[in-house]
Design a protein around this motif. Sequence first.
Motif, PDB file in Angstrom:
ATOM      1  N   THR A  65      18.451  27.808  21.310  1.00  0.00           N
ATOM      2  CA  THR A  65      17.393  28.559  20.632  1.00  0.00           C
ATOM      3  C   THR A  65      16.813  27.763  19.466  1.00  0.00           C
ATOM      4  O   THR A  65      17.488  26.912  18.880  1.00  0.00           O
ATOM      5  N   ASN A  66      15.579  28.065  19.166  1.00  0.00           N
ATOM      6  CA  ASN A  66      14.910  27.598  17.954  1.00  0.00           C
ATOM      7  C   ASN A  66      14.301  28.822  17.301  1.00  0.00           C
ATOM      8  O   ASN A  66      13.731  29.675  17.987  1.00  0.00           O
ATOM      9  N   VAL A  67      14.420  28.917  15.988  1.00  0.00           N
ATOM     10  CA  VAL A  67      13.898  30.054  15.241  1.00  0.00           C
ATOM     11  C   VAL A  67      12.869  29.544  14.238  1.00  0.00           C
ATOM     12  O   VAL A  67      13.123  28.565  13.528  1.00  0.00           O
ATOM     13  N   TYR A  68      11.732  30.218  14.185  1.00  0.00           N
ATOM     14  CA  TYR A  68      10.686  29.863  13.243  1.00  0.00           C
ATOM     15  C   TYR A  68      10.509  31.028  12.272  1.00  0.00           C
ATOM     16  O   TYR A  68      10.266  32.158  12.696  1.00  0.00           O
ATOM     17  N   ARG A  69      10.654  30.707  10.988  1.00  0.00           N
ATOM     18  CA  ARG A  69      10.602  31.736   9.950  1.00  0.00           C
ATOM     19  C   ARG A  69       9.457  31.444   8.987  1.00  0.00           C
ATOM     20  O   ARG A  69       9.085  30.293   8.787  1.00  0.00           O
ATOM     21  N   ASN A  70       8.924  32.488   8.388  1.00  0.00           N
ATOM     22  CA  ASN A  70       7.809  32.372   7.462  1.00  0.00           C
ATOM     23  C   ASN A  70       8.332  32.520   6.030  1.00  0.00           C
ATOM     24  O   ASN A  70       8.654  33.621   5.592  1.00  0.00           O
ATOM     25  N   ALA A  71       8.405  31.405   5.327  1.00  0.00           N
ATOM     26  CA  ALA A  71       8.937  31.405   3.957  1.00  0.00           C
ATOM     27  C   ALA A  71       8.068  32.214   2.997  1.00  0.00           C
ATOM     28  O   ALA A  71       8.565  32.736   2.003  1.00  0.00           O
ATOM     29  N   GLN A  72       6.788  32.349   3.302  1.00  0.00           N
ATOM     30  CA  GLN A  72       5.891  33.112   2.423  1.00  0.00           C
ATOM     31  C   GLN A  72       6.061  34.628   2.591  1.00  0.00           C
ATOM     32  O   GLN A  72       5.576  35.398   1.779  1.00  0.00           O
ATOM     33  N   GLU A  73       6.736  35.045   3.635  1.00  0.00           N
ATOM     34  CA  GLU A  73       6.929  36.480   3.893  1.00  0.00           C
ATOM     35  C   GLU A  73       8.417  36.793   4.046  1.00  0.00           C
ATOM     36  O   GLU A  73       8.872  37.236   5.110  1.00  0.00           O
ATOM     37  N   VAL A 113      11.877  43.481  20.135  1.00  0.00           N
ATOM     38  CA  VAL A 113      11.282  42.646  19.083  1.00  0.00           C
ATOM     39  C   VAL A 113       9.897  42.109  19.408  1.00  0.00           C
ATOM     40  O   VAL A 113       9.177  41.708  18.489  1.00  0.00           O
ATOM     41  N   ILE A 114       9.491  42.085  20.682  1.00  0.00           N
ATOM     42  CA  ILE A 114       8.220  41.427  21.011  1.00  0.00           C
ATOM     43  C   ILE A 114       6.982  42.038  20.360  1.00  0.00           C
ATOM     44  O   ILE A 114       5.993  41.336  20.210  1.00  0.00           O
ATOM     45  N   PRO A 115       7.022  43.271  19.905  1.00  0.00           N
ATOM     46  CA  PRO A 115       5.820  43.702  19.184  1.00  0.00           C
ATOM     47  C   PRO A 115       5.582  42.921  17.876  1.00  0.00           C
ATOM     48  O   PRO A 115       4.451  42.825  17.429  1.00  0.00           O
ATOM     49  N   VAL A 116       6.642  42.366  17.279  1.00  0.00           N
ATOM     50  CA  VAL A 116       6.481  41.688  15.982  1.00  0.00           C
ATOM     51  C   VAL A 116       6.984  40.248  15.965  1.00  0.00           C
ATOM     52  O   VAL A 116       6.666  39.501  15.044  1.00  0.00           O
ATOM     53  N   ILE A 117       7.782  39.860  16.936  1.00  0.00           N
ATOM     54  CA  ILE A 117       8.309  38.494  17.008  1.00  0.00           C
ATOM     55  C   ILE A 117       7.914  37.908  18.355  1.00  0.00           C
ATOM     56  O   ILE A 117       8.144  38.518  19.401  1.00  0.00           O
ATOM     57  N   GLU A 118       7.336  36.721  18.323  1.00  0.00           N
ATOM     58  CA  GLU A 118       6.993  36.033  19.562  1.00  0.00           C
ATOM     59  C   GLU A 118       8.287  35.465  20.167  1.00  0.00           C
ATOM     60  O   GLU A 118       9.033  34.744  19.496  1.00  0.00           O
ATOM     61  N   VAL A 119       8.542  35.797  21.424  1.00  0.00           N
ATOM     62  CA  VAL A 119       9.714  35.280  22.128  1.00  0.00           C
ATOM     63  C   VAL A 119       9.208  34.433  23.292  1.00  0.00           C
ATOM     64  O   VAL A 119       8.468  34.925  24.146  1.00  0.00           O
TER      65      VAL A 119
END
Length: 128
Positions: A65-73, A113-119
Amino acid sequence: MKFSMKEGGFTAQLPYGQLDVSGDEQYGFRPYQLLTASIAVCSGGVLRKILEKKRMNVEDIEINTNVYRNAQEADRIEKVEVHFIIKGKELSDVQIKKAMELTRKNCSMVQSVIPVIEVVETFEIVPV
């Protein structure tokens, strides 16, 4: 589940054992790791069942897996990539692609989670 506060985080006693959760890896699993693991392992379990029902000759499934997170949020998870390495005999891209489509539709964690996280799910076949 019942979580109790402990040094550096929280803990729960579950049927399989103790689950320690913390924002600091020194004290337990980080929440984003548990979310990512839930998505990956739910998908892997569903995929495994589908492949078994189709009587496909699979020896092993590895999940990266790879996880992408938004540091600004607040380090919100925006995207999780799930890559399956499927080892087996006489497996075709077409068969696995169809199984992956069914997996996505039937994995409760992905659907949650797919409504808010792209999988994004990808795969590769390793012949044995």
